[in-house]
Design a protein around this motif. Sequence first.
Motif, PDB file in Angstrom:
ATOM      1  N   PHE A 128       0.924  -1.008  -0.060  1.00  0.00           N
ATOM      2  CA  PHE A 128      -0.056   0.019  -0.016  1.00  0.00           C
ATOM      3  C   PHE A 128       0.972   1.209   0.079  1.00  0.00           C
ATOM      4  CE2 PHE A 128      -1.545   3.498   2.884  1.00  0.00           C
ATOM      5  CZ  PHE A 128      -2.411   4.040   1.935  1.00  0.00           C
ATOM      6  N   PHE A 129       0.402   2.321  -0.716  1.00  0.00           N
ATOM      7  CA  PHE A 129       1.240   3.644  -0.797  1.00  0.00           C
ATOM      8  C   PHE A 129       0.079   4.740  -1.232  1.00  0.00           C
ATOM      9  CE2 PHE A 129       1.829   2.154  -4.902  1.00  0.00           C
ATOM     10  CZ  PHE A 129       1.840   3.524  -5.680  1.00  0.00           C
ATOM     11  N   GLY A 130       0.498   5.720  -0.692  1.00  0.00           N
ATOM     12  CA  GLY A 130      -0.325   6.964  -1.143  1.00  0.00           C
ATOM     13  C   GLY A 130      -0.178   8.186  -0.364  1.00  0.00           C
ATOM     14  N   ILE A 131      -1.157   9.108  -0.549  1.00  0.00           N
ATOM     15  CA  ILE A 131      -1.167  10.538   0.179  1.00  0.00           C
ATOM     16  C   ILE A 131      -2.568  10.745   0.559  1.00  0.00           C
ATOM     17  CG2 ILE A 131      -0.625  12.858  -0.192  1.00  0.00           C
ATOM     18  CD1 ILE A 131       1.770  12.218  -1.593  1.00  0.00           C
ATOM     19  N   GLY A 132      -2.922  11.350   1.426  1.00  0.00           N
ATOM     20  CA  GLY A 132      -4.276  12.070   1.702  1.00  0.00           C
ATOM     21  C   GLY A 132      -5.172  10.948   2.523  1.00  0.00           C
ATOM     22  N   ALA A 133      -6.289  11.523   2.490  1.00  0.00           N
ATOM     23  CA  ALA A 133      -7.464  10.780   3.340  1.00  0.00           C
ATOM     24  C   ALA A 133      -7.866   9.396   2.832  1.00  0.00           C
ATOM     25  CB  ALA A 133      -8.531  11.687   3.701  1.00  0.00           C
ATOM     26  N   GLY A 134      -8.427   8.489   3.540  1.00  0.00           N
ATOM     27  CA  GLY A 134      -8.877   7.273   3.289  1.00  0.00           C
ATOM     28  C   GLY A 134      -8.714   6.347   4.193  1.00  0.00           C
ATOM     29  N   GLY A 135      -8.820   5.066   3.862  1.00  0.00           N
ATOM     30  CA  GLY A 135      -8.673   4.040   4.858  1.00  0.00           C
ATOM     31  C   GLY A 135      -8.069   2.793   4.224  1.00  0.00           C
ATOM     32  N   LEU A 136      -7.428   1.927   5.119  1.00  0.00           N
ATOM     33  CA  LEU A 136      -6.850   0.641   4.740  1.00  0.00           C
ATOM     34  C   LEU A 136      -7.143  -0.266   5.919  1.00  0.00           C
ATOM     35  CD1 LEU A 136      -5.050  -1.106   2.922  1.00  0.00           C
ATOM     36  CD2 LEU A 136      -2.935  -0.383   4.363  1.00  0.00           C
ATOM     37  N   PHE A 137      -7.989  -1.351   5.525  1.00  0.00           N
ATOM     38  CA  PHE A 137      -8.401  -2.273   6.816  1.00  0.00           C
ATOM     39  C   PHE A 137      -8.131  -3.712   6.226  1.00  0.00           C
ATOM     40  CE2 PHE A 137     -10.992   1.594   6.866  1.00  0.00           C
ATOM     41  CZ  PHE A 137     -10.877   1.890   7.872  1.00  0.00           C
ATOM     42  N   ARG A 138      -8.222  -4.325   7.283  1.00  0.00           N
ATOM     43  CA  ARG A 138      -7.940  -5.981   7.064  1.00  0.00           C
ATOM     44  C   ARG A 138      -8.984  -6.563   7.971  1.00  0.00           C
ATOM     45  NH1 ARG A 138      -2.302  -8.303   7.992  1.00  0.00           N
ATOM     46  NH2 ARG A 138      -2.635  -7.849  10.024  1.00  0.00           N
ATOM     47  N   LEU A 139      -9.680  -7.615   7.189  1.00  0.00           N
ATOM     48  CA  LEU A 139     -10.832  -8.401   7.810  1.00  0.00           C
ATOM     49  C   LEU A 139     -10.186  -9.561   8.230  1.00  0.00           C
ATOM     50  CD1 LEU A 139     -13.585  -8.382   9.004  1.00  0.00           C
ATOM     51  CD2 LEU A 139     -14.615  -9.012   6.489  1.00  0.00           C
ATOM     52  N   ARG A 140      -9.908  -9.969   9.439  1.00  0.00           N
ATOM     53  CA  ARG A 140      -9.501 -11.276   9.581  1.00  0.00           C
ATOM     54  C   ARG A 140     -10.265 -11.690  10.729  1.00  0.00           C
ATOM     55  NH1 ARG A 140      -3.120 -11.754  10.581  1.00  0.00           N
ATOM     56  NH2 ARG A 140      -3.088 -11.708   8.118  1.00  0.00           N
ATOM     57  N   ASP A 141     -10.638 -13.230  10.789  1.00  0.00           N
ATOM     58  CA  ASP A 141     -11.254 -13.772  11.795  1.00  0.00           C
ATOM     59  C   ASP A 141     -12.526 -13.132  12.190  1.00  0.00           C
ATOM     60  OD1 ASP A 141      -9.530 -15.880  11.708  1.00  0.00           O
ATOM     61  OD2 ASP A 141      -8.320 -14.734  13.314  1.00  0.00           O
ATOM     62  N   GLY A 142     -13.093 -12.532  11.382  1.00  0.00           N
ATOM     63  CA  GLY A 142     -14.269 -11.695  11.340  1.00  0.00           C
ATOM     64  C   GLY A 142     -14.361 -10.404  12.158  1.00  0.00           C
ATOM     65  N   ALA A 143     -12.971  -9.722  12.329  1.00  0.00           N
ATOM     66  CA  ALA A 143     -12.787  -8.841  13.026  1.00  0.00           C
ATOM     67  C   ALA A 143     -12.099  -7.634  11.982  1.00  0.00           C
ATOM     68  CB  ALA A 143     -12.443  -8.688  14.414  1.00  0.00           C
ATOM     69  N   TRP A 144     -12.591  -6.227  12.080  1.00  0.00           N
ATOM     70  CA  TRP A 144     -11.648  -5.355  11.458  1.00  0.00           C
ATOM     71  C   TRP A 144     -10.398  -4.816  11.956  1.00  0.00           C
ATOM     72  CZ3 TRP A 144     -12.771  -4.736   6.546  1.00  0.00           C
ATOM     73  CH2 TRP A 144     -14.020  -4.992   5.994  1.00  0.00           C
ATOM     74  N   GLU A 145      -9.274  -4.635  11.242  1.00  0.00           N
ATOM     75  CA  GLU A 145      -8.175  -4.214  11.673  1.00  0.00           C
ATOM     76  C   GLU A 145      -7.719  -2.915  11.017  1.00  0.00           C
ATOM     77  OE1 GLU A 145      -5.017  -7.249  11.611  1.00  0.00           O
ATOM     78  OE2 GLU A 145      -6.260  -8.817  12.529  1.00  0.00           O
ATOM     79  N   ASP A 146      -7.400  -1.849  11.583  1.00  0.00           N
ATOM     80  CA  ASP A 146      -7.064  -0.590  11.005  1.00  0.00           C
ATOM     81  C   ASP A 146      -5.514  -0.792  10.546  1.00  0.00           C
ATOM     82  OD1 ASP A 146      -7.793   3.114  11.333  1.00  0.00           O
ATOM     83  OD2 ASP A 146      -6.744   1.826   9.943  1.00  0.00           O
ATOM     84  N   LEU A 147      -5.036  -0.726   9.182  1.00  0.00           N
ATOM     85  CA  LEU A 147      -3.862  -0.932   8.777  1.00  0.00           C
ATOM     86  C   LEU A 147      -3.136   0.347   8.285  1.00  0.00           C
ATOM     87  CD1 LEU A 147      -3.852  -4.245   6.748  1.00  0.00           C
ATOM     88  CD2 LEU A 147      -3.256  -3.959   9.284  1.00  0.00           C
ATOM     89  N   GLU A 148      -3.869   1.408   8.820  1.00  0.00           N
ATOM     90  CA  GLU A 148      -3.241   2.961   8.338  1.00  0.00           C
ATOM     91  C   GLU A 148      -1.917   2.997   8.982  1.00  0.00           C
ATOM     92  OE1 GLU A 148      -3.896   6.662   6.316  1.00  0.00           O
ATOM     93  OE2 GLU A 148      -5.083   4.462   6.228  1.00  0.00           O
ATOM     94  N   PRO A 149      -0.896   3.327   7.994  1.00  0.00           N
ATOM     95  CA  PRO A 149       0.526   3.465   8.398  1.00  0.00           C
ATOM     96  C   PRO A 149       0.598   4.672   9.452  1.00  0.00           C
ATOM     97  CG  PRO A 149       0.431   3.240   6.167  1.00  0.00           C
ATOM     98  CD  PRO A 149      -1.152   3.458   6.578  1.00  0.00           C
ATOM     99  N   PRO A 150       1.363   4.454  10.459  1.00  0.00           N
ATOM    100  CA  PRO A 150       1.515   5.611  11.441  1.00  0.00           C
ATOM    101  C   PRO A 150       2.278   6.660  10.503  1.00  0.00           C
ATOM    102  CG  PRO A 150       3.234   3.962  11.797  1.00  0.00           C
ATOM    103  CD  PRO A 150       2.234   3.338  10.831  1.00  0.00           C
ATOM    104  N   LEU A 151       1.912   8.100  10.947  1.00  0.00           N
ATOM    105  CA  LEU A 151       2.495   9.194  10.304  1.00  0.00           C
ATOM    106  C   LEU A 151       3.890   9.153  10.870  1.00  0.00           C
ATOM    107  CD1 LEU A 151      -0.239  11.971  11.219  1.00  0.00           C
ATOM    108  CD2 LEU A 151       0.248  10.818   9.173  1.00  0.00           C
ATOM    109  N   PRO A 152       4.769   9.715   9.802  1.00  0.00           N
ATOM    110  CA  PRO A 152       6.391   9.817  10.183  1.00  0.00           C
ATOM    111  C   PRO A 152       6.722  11.099  11.301  1.00  0.00           C
ATOM    112  CG  PRO A 152       5.794  10.826   7.859  1.00  0.00           C
ATOM    113  CD  PRO A 152       4.315   9.976   8.398  1.00  0.00           C
ATOM    114  N   GLU A 153       7.591  10.973  11.529  1.00  0.00           N
ATOM    115  CA  GLU A 153       7.981  12.006  12.515  1.00  0.00           C
ATOM    116  C   GLU A 153       7.846  13.177  11.895  1.00  0.00           C
ATOM    117  OE1 GLU A 153      11.685  11.508  14.704  1.00  0.00           O
ATOM    118  OE2 GLU A 153      11.452   9.313  14.780  1.00  0.00           O
ATOM    119  N   GLN A 154       7.352  14.272  12.710  1.00  0.00           N
ATOM    120  CA  GLN A 154       7.220  15.768  12.285  1.00  0.00           C
ATOM    121  C   GLN A 154       7.878  16.626  12.908  1.00  0.00           C
ATOM    122  OE1 GLN A 154       2.967  16.440  12.601  1.00  0.00           O
ATOM    123  NE2 GLN A 154       2.501  14.394  11.586  1.00  0.00           N
ATOM    124  N   SER A 155       8.433  17.485  12.277  1.00  0.00           N
ATOM    125  CA  SER A 155       9.122  18.691  12.824  1.00  0.00           C
ATOM    126  C   SER A 155       8.010  19.539  13.362  1.00  0.00           C
ATOM    127  CB  SER A 155      10.041  19.384  12.031  1.00  0.00           C
ATOM    128  OG  SER A 155       9.246  20.056  10.865  1.00  0.00           O
TER     129      SER A 155
END
Length: 419
Positions: free
Chosen positions: A291-318
């Motif tokens: 997965f790669f990209g920029i901006g709002a949206g969602g990335l999820f994984r459905l495993r064993d009947g439950a949703w997992e949020d796979l949104e990457p953590p934001l990089p360190e910000q100055s």
Amino acid sequence: MNQQGAGCGQEDDWWRQLYGEGGGEETLGRAAVRDAGPSDAPDTLDDRVASALRAVAPPRRGAPAPQPPPARPAASPPAPIPLQATGPGSRPASRARPAAPSAPEPPRDIPEPATTGGSGDRPPLSEPELGPLPAADPAALDELVPDTALDGARYGSLTLLAASQRGDLARHRGDVRRDALLTARFGAGRHALILVAVATGRPAAEGAQRAAHDACAWIGGAVGRSYTRLAEDIRTDHRSALKSGLQRLTDRSYGRLRGRARELDVAPERYTAALRCLLLPADPDCRTRVFFGIGAGGLFRLRDGAWEDLEPPLPEQSAKEGPDGTGGRLRSASGRSPADGSDGAEPFLFRTAFARPGDTLLLCSAGLAEPLQQEPAFAARLAGQWSAEPPGLVAFLAAAQLRVAGHPKDRTAVGVWES
């Protein structure tokens, strides 16, 4: 001759005696029979035949008096036939008369759509889904976007389903769909690479659908020209090379968006789009999903009947505080502004995931990610429908467009089922 004439005369005398012909004269020493006048007795041909038959028939016993026919019982309404339910979890109908069905209750897992007036900001959710078509320019018909886009494919162990549709608000206003969807395969056989791109134009920006379409087209062209190297990096798990290469391709695509904004004499921050992509190798032995990209949206994984949020953590910000209090321009730990020029505030996002049999990966625009994160009942309903085998195209679209009050944006969903 004399005998014949005598016979005829006797016959004529007999008819005169019977019917009284000759007026009151005497015939054969007898008076003519006079007419007795009209009678009330029936005197039709059928009555005469019946009278003759009664005269020559032998005497019979007296027939019993006719009895009136027995009265028919009052008709009772037929008993209702019990119908067997056909929905999921139904039980066979019993022989007893079923109770009168009550009014169906709305599903509790989806909030009841609130009926609103004809406000320009909120659509009347009680009206039908379809709305007016967007206005068309005769000189720019290639910019028209259909209300709904649907696609799907199967490669090896994965099944890909994708749908993009205009939201309730855009349908109510007659606006064009701002979400764009691209599904493309580069190469053939085990070395093929599948790209899925989802882009969303800025709200209330002129030409937002063009910006979203351009973002998908340009990232698709960049990936297509480099798919051999990208597919090799995915198979060999060279994540650092993969991330830097995809970030360069994304930067170039946003650079072209800035150039197009100058051509159109539009501010660059207005002619831009959120962009999210998936790379899926067609090799059945490679289960790495990128997965790669920029901006709002969602990335999820459905495993064993439950949703997992796979949104990457934001990089360190100055810590550079902007005038609007949003933290200014985000920068990575190296100080480089990820995807410079996208809109000056969105970092580059990257993540790889290993797919297990039975997993479902969901990439979506903000119009679907928001209700999925904010409405637990909606998330549970989607999980129940997508946990088993991959649905058909129509069933996938029907689940993706479930309406939730307060979430009228365009929706784009990309599901990847692993078998």
